[in-house]
Scaffold this active site. Structure first.
Site, PDB file in Angstrom:
ATOM      1  N   ASP A 202       3.673  -7.426  -7.535  1.00 40.50           N
ATOM      2  CA  ASP A 202       4.376  -6.934  -6.345  1.00 40.50           C
ATOM      3  C   ASP A 202       5.155  -5.666  -6.690  1.00 40.50           C
ATOM      4  O   ASP A 202       4.691  -4.860  -7.498  1.00 40.50           O
ATOM      5  CB  ASP A 202       5.308  -8.027  -5.810  1.00 40.50           C
ATOM      6  CG  ASP A 202       5.476  -7.954  -4.309  1.00 40.50           C
ATOM      7  OD1 ASP A 202       6.224  -7.082  -3.858  1.00 40.50           O
ATOM      8  OD2 ASP A 202       4.848  -8.757  -3.601  1.00 40.50           O
ATOM      9  N   ASN A 239      12.759  -2.580  -2.076  1.00 41.01           N
ATOM     10  CA  ASN A 239      12.013  -3.291  -3.108  1.00 41.01           C
ATOM     11  C   ASN A 239      12.645  -4.638  -3.449  1.00 41.01           C
ATOM     12  O   ASN A 239      13.151  -4.855  -4.546  1.00 41.01           O
ATOM     13  CB  ASN A 239      11.899  -2.418  -4.361  1.00 41.01           C
ATOM     14  CG  ASN A 239      11.062  -1.190  -4.120  1.00 41.01           C
ATOM     15  OD1 ASN A 239       9.980  -1.276  -3.553  1.00 41.01           O
ATOM     16  ND2 ASN A 239      11.562  -0.045  -4.529  1.00 41.01           N
ATOM     17  N   HIS A 241      10.830  -7.496  -2.198  1.00 34.63           N
ATOM     18  CA  HIS A 241       9.735  -8.406  -1.859  1.00 34.63           C
ATOM     19  C   HIS A 241       9.325  -9.275  -3.041  1.00 34.63           C
ATOM     20  O   HIS A 241       9.215 -10.501  -2.934  1.00 34.63           O
ATOM     21  CB  HIS A 241       8.555  -7.573  -1.362  1.00 34.63           C
ATOM     22  CG  HIS A 241       7.466  -8.345  -0.716  1.00 34.63           C
ATOM     23  ND1 HIS A 241       6.250  -8.594  -1.329  1.00 34.63           N
ATOM     24  CD2 HIS A 241       7.384  -8.926   0.500  1.00 34.63           C
ATOM     25  CE1 HIS A 241       5.475  -9.274  -0.511  1.00 34.63           C
ATOM     26  NE2 HIS A 241       6.131  -9.494   0.604  1.00 34.63           N
ATOM     27  N   SER A 300       1.079 -11.188  -2.670  1.00 33.03           N
ATOM     28  CA  SER A 300       1.381 -11.232  -1.239  1.00 33.03           C
ATOM     29  C   SER A 300       1.241  -9.836  -0.646  1.00 33.03           C
ATOM     30  O   SER A 300       2.146  -9.311  -0.007  1.00 33.03           O
ATOM     31  CB  SER A 300       2.795 -11.779  -1.006  1.00 33.03           C
ATOM     32  OG  SER A 300       2.893 -13.123  -1.417  1.00 33.03           O
ATOM     33  N   GLY A 302      -2.090  -6.618   0.358  1.00 34.09           N
ATOM     34  CA  GLY A 302      -3.505  -6.359   0.552  1.00 34.09           C
ATOM     35  C   GLY A 302      -3.718  -5.103   1.364  1.00 34.09           C
ATOM     36  O   GLY A 302      -2.791  -4.306   1.574  1.00 34.09           O
ATOM     37  N   PRO A 303      -4.949  -4.880   1.848  1.00 36.22           N
ATOM     38  CA  PRO A 303      -5.210  -3.729   2.715  1.00 36.22           C
ATOM     39  C   PRO A 303      -4.397  -3.827   4.000  1.00 36.22           C
ATOM     40  O   PRO A 303      -3.821  -4.874   4.315  1.00 36.22           O
ATOM     41  CB  PRO A 303      -6.717  -3.839   2.997  1.00 36.22           C
ATOM     42  CG  PRO A 303      -7.252  -4.747   1.945  1.00 36.22           C
ATOM     43  CD  PRO A 303      -6.144  -5.682   1.588  1.00 36.22           C
ATOM     44  N   ASN A 342      -1.242 -10.656   7.619  1.00 38.23           N
ATOM     45  CA  ASN A 342      -0.293 -10.724   8.735  1.00 38.23           C
ATOM     46  C   ASN A 342      -0.761  -9.940   9.953  1.00 38.23           C
ATOM     47  O   ASN A 342       0.058  -9.498  10.748  1.00 38.23           O
ATOM     48  CB  ASN A 342       1.075 -10.174   8.307  1.00 38.23           C
ATOM     49  CG  ASN A 342       1.801 -11.098   7.354  1.00 38.23           C
ATOM     50  OD1 ASN A 342       1.364 -12.219   7.107  1.00 38.23           O
ATOM     51  ND2 ASN A 342       2.900 -10.636   6.801  1.00 38.23           N
ATOM     52  N   TYR A 355      -9.944  -9.229  -0.865  1.00 37.20           N
ATOM     53  CA  TYR A 355      -9.195 -10.058  -1.815  1.00 37.20           C
ATOM     54  C   TYR A 355      -9.232 -11.521  -1.374  1.00 37.20           C
ATOM     55  O   TYR A 355      -9.413 -12.422  -2.195  1.00 37.20           O
ATOM     56  CB  TYR A 355      -7.749  -9.569  -1.924  1.00 37.20           C
ATOM     57  CG  TYR A 355      -7.635  -8.143  -2.385  1.00 37.20           C
ATOM     58  CD1 TYR A 355      -7.544  -7.833  -3.739  1.00 37.20           C
ATOM     59  CD2 TYR A 355      -7.641  -7.095  -1.469  1.00 37.20           C
ATOM     60  CE1 TYR A 355      -7.451  -6.520  -4.166  1.00 37.20           C
ATOM     61  CE2 TYR A 355      -7.552  -5.774  -1.885  1.00 37.20           C
ATOM     62  CZ  TYR A 355      -7.467  -5.496  -3.227  1.00 37.20           C
ATOM     63  OH  TYR A 355      -7.390  -4.194  -3.647  1.00 37.20           O
ATOM     64  N   SER A 415       3.404 -13.601   3.140  1.00 36.27           N
ATOM     65  CA  SER A 415       4.052 -13.261   1.868  1.00 36.27           C
ATOM     66  C   SER A 415       4.809 -14.449   1.310  1.00 36.27           C
ATOM     67  O   SER A 415       4.866 -14.653   0.101  1.00 36.27           O
ATOM     68  CB  SER A 415       5.037 -12.103   2.062  1.00 36.27           C
ATOM     69  OG  SER A 415       4.385 -10.867   2.036  1.00 36.27           O
TER      70      SER A 415
END
Length: 942
Positions: A202, A239, A241, A300, A302-303, A342, A355, A415
């Site tokens: 992450d 930052n 997450h 957690s 992705g694209p 999401n 993924y 996430s």
């Protein structure tokens, strides 16, 4: 003459557009049209790890190496002067490519990756704690610390005194109906994740957070963005997450800080890789970090979840996944947990996320406090299970730690779901450290609980009686059930793969127009060759479709047991006009079924545009599974008739006679009685398969006896191959083989040379890296990576484009090396190039020959022409093409607006009328061709 030039210009533009956009992933760019972002770094691969050599090579090219190598032999290189021109940098990379010690070089470009949470106003409780970044070296003390034996399991006293534990509703029956994820049952057996290492990939983690510091694992941590060992994120307010995800897994229990982690005794680390530009190499370096030490990777991100993107891992990341499941955890395989996405509010599907559709990942979905789907949930058949997460601001979310040194009760989205799943999986790994990556997938889906979510629409029962959903997979992860089953679980048999390629009848590719429905069937009988797959695990469909609006396409797969999986739902936001090329759709919904029988792939469009056009090109069915039941109590499927007859005839042969070469006469011996089930005619020792007079099925040479002994088996073990009725030893470098020196699969992550059509290579040999002229293929066969001839990456009708992806050949080419009719190796049917050097239509039989067509009655002498000449001629042609295209680009918009109808010469295929349910066959009269590959059905009946 003006009309001819205009027509030619449009044809050239169409080819250029097709070349530019025929790609596998949406994030892959074409530098030839200026669609690429500026490279962020360069990666080289050496033959073996040599840090000093890498630094010398970099210095010789005015570059420098940053960080440690990844994937053993890959290095990050950066230009020393960032102000250099793009042309100068490209020249340096070209010189790197010609260096004798550099096996491969590539400039890496940024990829769009997003964190899978959403923003709520945080009611955080912050503690004063310095937020610092300092480099922490990995040393022997740290390594020894993890290897020290832990104290015996302690039963915690519940409830925990931590102030926010009472708000962790998902851990102690706080969901509507009194439901939770049954973690307390695992805790009360003393399981808390001891000796399990989890790494959060992450934006970094705050390693000195008071609720994480005691569990922090430096060996599971690094900083890929800044190339040092400290994963602490930048304190810029964004930052947090990764730290939040880490707290869900391993926040301390009983220390009066925040809440508790699911696996509060697990070791937790983090990789800082999202706090900067993300490339394929950044992802690969993160996924391959310390794979023998880290047990679980949780991601957690992705694209983009925007409803219009198809994207996934690049070649380096795919190699990292493969090495992880082959070599990680001492060969048991790393466990990769991924958030499903999401994009629900944009009607996105996780089937467009490479993924979550990877065989190697556990894709985790979300459920709300009141046991419903959250508004952000994406649907796909690759989701394996669900954990609780957030809904909206009116319902409680997830409690965890926060930066700097505080707590939050507002962690959200999928996430939050992936780390909860990773923590529960850590409990199971403590209960049984010998579990493999596939064991864990079996356990998660077998123990998932669908009952709390049963009131949601979309549940169905698969062929083995399990309830499954495109929203929630097999249901909520059940921590207690998972741990209990893990304790007695036996390692699953080896996974095999069967591949069935659909042969499309003419016209190929198949034109599609407007609203349509096509149904393609494949008959499956275990496997056409090799070890059969009788017990399904993963099912993949690789498909290629071009269509005016990709979002109007829908793909549905039906198994022989009747299980229906929507591989791709319509995505209204996706206006991409290029479709997808061999995209790997994944379903886990047929897990445990018998794959034998008829499979049906339904391809349809929901468009309201009758002029929408496209082409259907190909599809392949890949079946992953085992030849034997995963566990002793699983249902046993009968063997295929062909196999049964073969075994039966072999039994009769052994019963009726003894081979001439047999050194003893079995009738002269007295049987000891109570012989092994595989013995035939008696035995010299009871219950021993190595003491039989003769064998019912197969005779297998004993490796530890130097080839002089044998045992009776029903099928050949790994490292043996079948030769008649005997199992003979494979070469020591093979895992399985078809002949003594021809490997079928390799041990560990070795690559298999698969070039049977090129006998001067060592076909069937296992190697660490591919020899010159071959390339590694980690995508076509996920059970065994291979070294293949570069052209084999695409197959007939495609070529490798400038960015290493498969593009369609010109319609005049059956095979080609580049775009356009000048690059045909072999002309399509109805075309020839015997006299002019490129493929053009054949002259009608009996007609007067002219310069506009080819006399195909004569043999084609150009088949013997050196391909280098053809390539040079093709390069000249494309230079001219580019000039013509530049001249014609001004008229593009006007011509495009006037061109409304399709110029496809084929008659439209059948269209489904949603109003009356009728199937309109249009002007299509070639019924014989249709019957070869299509069965048109009313979808309401299906």
């Amino acid at each position: 003459m003006r009309i001819s030039i205009g027509r030619i210009a449009w044809q050239i533009l169409a080819v250029l557009i097709a070349v530019a956009f025929t790609i596998e992933h949406d994030s892959i760019c074409d530098e030839s049209i200026g669609a690429c972002g500026e490279p962020i770094h360069t990666v080289i691969r050496l033959a073996k790890r040599d840090d000093e050599l890498a630094r010398r090579i970099a210095a010789d090219h005015d570059m420098h190496v940053k960080g440690d190598p990844f994937l053993d032999t890959h290095y990050f290189l950066y230009h020393s002067e960032t102000t250099r021109t793009r042309r100068h940098k490209r020249a340096i990379v070209e010189r790197l490519d010609s260096h004798p010690a550099v096996e491969w070089v590539e400039e890496q470009r940024p990829k769009k990756r997003v964190k899978r949470d959403y923003i709520l106003l945080d009611n955080d409780v912050h503690h004063s704690n310095p937020f610092r970044r300092s480099v922490l070296n990995r040393d022997g003390t740290r390594r020894a610390q993890r290897q020290q034996p832990q104290s015996p399991r302690e039963i915690p006293s519940l409830p925990f005194p931590d102030p926010l534990y009472k708000d962790q509703w998902y851990l102690h029956g706080g969901a509507v109906g009194g439901y939770d994820m049954n973690v307390r049952q695992a805790w009360l057996q003393g399981y808390a994740g001891r000796n399990v290492s989890v790494s959060i990939l992450d934006d970094g983690i705050q390693r000195d957070h008071p609720d994480l510091a005691a569990n922090y694992d430096p060996l599971a941590s690094t900083d890929i963005n800044d190339h040092d060992d400290d994963p602490t994120p930048q304190n810029n307010g964004d930052n947090k997450h990764g730290t939040r995800c880490a707290g869900e897994v391993a926040a301390l229990a009983g220390n009066n800080q925040c809440g508790v982690g699911v696996a509060f005794k697990a070791k937790i680390g983090g990789v800082r890789m999202l706090d900067g530009a993300v490339s394929d190499s950044v992802e690969a370096a993160s996924l391959s970090l310390n794979q023998d030490h880290i047990d679980i990777y949780s991601a957690s991100w992705g694209p983009e979840d925007d409803g219009k993107t198809f994207d996934g891992p690049g070649p380096l990341a795919r190699e990292a996944f493969y090495r992880g499941i082959k070599n990680g955890r001492g060969g048991k395989g790393n466990i990769f947990v991924w958030a499903s996405g999401n994009g629900g509010s944009r009607q996105d599907s996780c089937s467009a996320d490479g993924y979550t559709t990877s065989v190697y990942t556990l894709s985790i979905s979300s459920a709300t406090y009141d046991n419903h789907r959250p508004w952000y949930l994406e649907e796909c058949p690759s989701s394996i299970a669900t954990t609780y997460s957030s809904a909206d601001f009116r319902q409680p979310a997830i409690v965890t730690v926060d930066v700097p040194g505080g707590c939050t009760d507002k962690h959200t989205g999928t996430s939050a779901s992936a780390p909860l799943a990773a923590g529960i999986i850590a409990l199971a790994l403590e209960a049984n450290p010998e579990l493999t990556w596939r064991d864990m997938q079996h356990l998660v889906l077998r123990t998932a609980n669908w009952k709390p979510l049963e009131n949601n629409p979309g549940w169905s029962r698969n062929g083995v009686g399990r309830m499954v959903s495109n929203k929630f997979g097999y249901g909520l992860i059940d921590g207690g059930a998972l741990v209990n089953m893990a304790k007695t679980w036996k390692t699953v048999p080896e996974q095999h793969i069967c591949t069935y390629e659909y042969r499309l009848a003419n016209p190929n590719p198949r034109p599609i127009v407007g609203r349509f429905q096509l149904n393609f069937t494949l008959d499956v009988n275990g496997c056409e060759s090799g070890t059969p797959v009788l017990y399904l695990e993963h099912v993949q469909v690789h498909a290629t479709v071009r269509y005016l609006k990709r979002g109007d396409l829908k793909l549905t797969l039906f198994s022989p047991s009747g299980t229906r999986s929507v591989l791709l739902p319509p995505r209204p936001q996706d206006f991409n006009a290029n479709g997808f090329h061999k995209w790997p759709f994944l379903s886990v919904q047929q897990w445990g079924e018998d794959p034998r029988g008829t499979w049906l792939l339904m391809v349809e469009s929901v468009t309201t545009n009758p002029a929408a056009t496209g082409t259907f090109h190909d599809w392949t069915l890949l079946l992953y599974g085992t030849a034997d039941p995963a566990q002793s109590g699983d249902p046993v499927y009968s063997a295929t008739p062909a196999t049964s007859q073969g075994v039966l005839s072999r039994v009769h042969q052994l019963t009726s006679q003894v081979e001439e070469s047999a050194p003893i006469s079995f009738p002269d011996l007295t049987s000891a009685g109570n012989c092994h089930d595989e013995c035939n005619g008696g035995c010299t020792e009871s219950s021993s398969a190595t003491s039989c007079f003769a064998c019912k099925h197969l005779t297998q040479t004993l490796r530890n006896k130097g080839g002089s002994g044998f045992k009776c088996v029903q099928k050949c073990d790994d490292t043996y191959y079948l030769d008649g009725d005997k199992c003979k030893m494979c070469s020591s470098h093979c895992h399985t083989c078809t002949k003594a020196e021809v490997c079928e699969t390799c041990p560990g992550s070795l690559l298999l040379i698969d070039v049977d059509n090129m006998p001067h290579y060592d076909h069937g040999k296992c190697v660490e890296s591919c020899p010159p002229g071959l390339v590694a293929d980690y995508e076509s066969n996920l059970v065994q990576a291979k070294c293949i001839w570069r052209k084999d990456l695409c197959g007939d009708g495609y070529y490798i484009n400038a960015v290493g992806k498969c593009d369609l050949c010109d319609s005049s080419c059956e095979t080609c090396t580049a775009p356009g009719p000048m690059s045909c190796e072999k002309c399509s049917k109805g075309y020839g190039k015997g006299s002019i050097g490129y493929c053009r239509p054949c002259c009608p039989e009996g007609s007067t020959k002219s310069w506009q067509c080819e006399d195909c009655s004569k043999p084609d002498p150009t088949l013997l022409i050196d391909s280098n000449k053809s390539s040079g001629f093709g390069l000249m042609f494309w230079i001219v093409v580019s000039l013509i295209a530049a001249c014609g680009i001004c008229a593009c918009k006007k011509c495009a607006s006037e061109t409304k109808s399709s110029n496809v010469e084929y008659a439209p295929l059948a269209q489904y009328n949603a109003t009356n349910g009728a199937i309109n066959l249009g002007a299509h009269t070639d019924d014989e061709d249709d019957d070869e590959d299509e069965v048109f059905v009313n979808p309401q009946i299906v």
